[in-house]
Write a protein that holds these residues in place. Structure first.
Motif, PDB file in Angstrom:
ATOM      1  N   ARG A  13       0.846  -1.197   0.000  1.00 43.03           N
ATOM      2  CA  ARG A  13       0.000   0.000   0.000  1.00 43.03           C
ATOM      3  C   ARG A  13       0.880   1.245   0.000  1.00 43.03           C
ATOM      4  NH1 ARG A  13      -5.183  -1.484   0.598  1.00 43.03           N
ATOM      5  NH2 ARG A  13      -5.548  -3.511   1.514  1.00 43.03           N
ATOM      6  N   PHE A  14       0.456   2.251  -0.766  1.00 44.81           N
ATOM      7  CA  PHE A  14       1.177   3.514  -0.887  1.00 44.81           C
ATOM      8  C   PHE A  14       0.255   4.667  -0.544  1.00 44.81           C
ATOM      9  CE2 PHE A  14       3.033   0.565  -3.987  1.00 44.81           C
ATOM     10  CZ  PHE A  14       4.353   0.588  -3.594  1.00 44.81           C
ATOM     11  N   ASP A  45      -0.808   8.789  -1.219  1.00 42.58           N
ATOM     12  CA  ASP A  45      -1.027   9.536  -2.469  1.00 42.58           C
ATOM     13  C   ASP A  45       0.274   9.986  -3.118  1.00 42.58           C
ATOM     14  OD1 ASP A  45      -3.755   9.248  -2.338  1.00 42.58           O
ATOM     15  OD2 ASP A  45      -4.124  11.273  -1.560  1.00 42.58           O
ATOM     16  N   GLU A 105       3.403   8.780  -2.723  1.00 44.84           N
ATOM     17  CA  GLU A 105       4.193   7.648  -3.207  1.00 44.84           C
ATOM     18  C   GLU A 105       3.607   7.087  -4.497  1.00 44.84           C
ATOM     19  OE1 GLU A 105       5.531   6.063   1.225  1.00 44.84           O
ATOM     20  OE2 GLU A 105       3.648   5.358   0.337  1.00 44.84           O
ATOM     21  N   GLU A 106       2.282   6.980  -4.530  1.00 47.09           N
ATOM     22  CA  GLU A 106       1.617   6.448  -5.723  1.00 47.09           C
ATOM     23  C   GLU A 106       1.838   7.350  -6.931  1.00 47.09           C
ATOM     24  OE1 GLU A 106      -1.979   6.028  -8.397  1.00 47.09           O
ATOM     25  OE2 GLU A 106      -1.625   7.661  -7.011  1.00 47.09           O
ATOM     26  N   LYS A 107       1.753   8.660  -6.721  1.00 52.99           N
ATOM     27  CA  LYS A 107       1.998   9.602  -7.824  1.00 52.99           C
ATOM     28  C   LYS A 107       3.434   9.514  -8.314  1.00 52.99           C
ATOM     29  CE  LYS A 107      -1.651  12.877  -6.828  1.00 52.99           C
ATOM     30  NZ  LYS A 107      -2.033  14.220  -6.434  1.00 52.99           N
ATOM     31  N   ARG A 123       3.722   6.266 -10.319  1.00 50.57           N
ATOM     32  CA  ARG A 123       3.037   6.400 -11.617  1.00 50.57           C
ATOM     33  C   ARG A 123       3.807   7.319 -12.560  1.00 50.57           C
ATOM     34  NH1 ARG A 123      -1.655   3.876 -12.278  1.00 50.57           N
ATOM     35  NH2 ARG A 123      -2.761   3.215 -10.408  1.00 50.57           N
ATOM     36  N   THR A 177       2.502  -1.597 -11.931  1.00 53.26           N
ATOM     37  CA  THR A 177       2.698  -2.848 -11.203  1.00 53.26           C
ATOM     38  C   THR A 177       3.935  -3.603 -11.686  1.00 53.26           C
ATOM     39  OG1 THR A 177       1.117  -3.904 -12.697  1.00 53.26           O
ATOM     40  CG2 THR A 177       0.287  -3.154 -10.564  1.00 53.26           C
TER      41      THR A 177
END
Length: 71
Positions: free
Chosen positions: A16-17, A19, A21-23, A26, A37
């Motif tokens: 789980r990340f 916001d 980290e996810e940006k 991506r 992924t």
């Protein structure tokens, strides 16, 4: 069906990340033209190999490197 059934990618780990980290992931995936992924999987495996001192890539003689001794 498969030459080596242990190579079938059917094991799942959840990561789980937040916001930010996810940006970041991506953005890197978009920059590299990869799926996020796929990128995360490759980064995790590379880091694990580095920490253990092993490689998935075969060496010149066809063997795979073994873990180096601790210490």
């Amino acid at each position: 069906m498969y030459p080596d059934n242990k190579r079938l990618r059917d094991k799942r780990l959840t990561v789980r990340f937040d916001d930010y980290e996810e940006k970041l992931l991506r953005a890197l995936a978009n920059y590299l033209g990869e799926q996020p992924t796929t990128l995360v999987r490759e980064l995790a495996l590379r880091q694990a190999e580095e920490l253990l001192g092993v490689s998935r890539e075969p060496m010149a003689d066809g063997s795979v490197s073994l873990p180096r001794a601790a210490g």
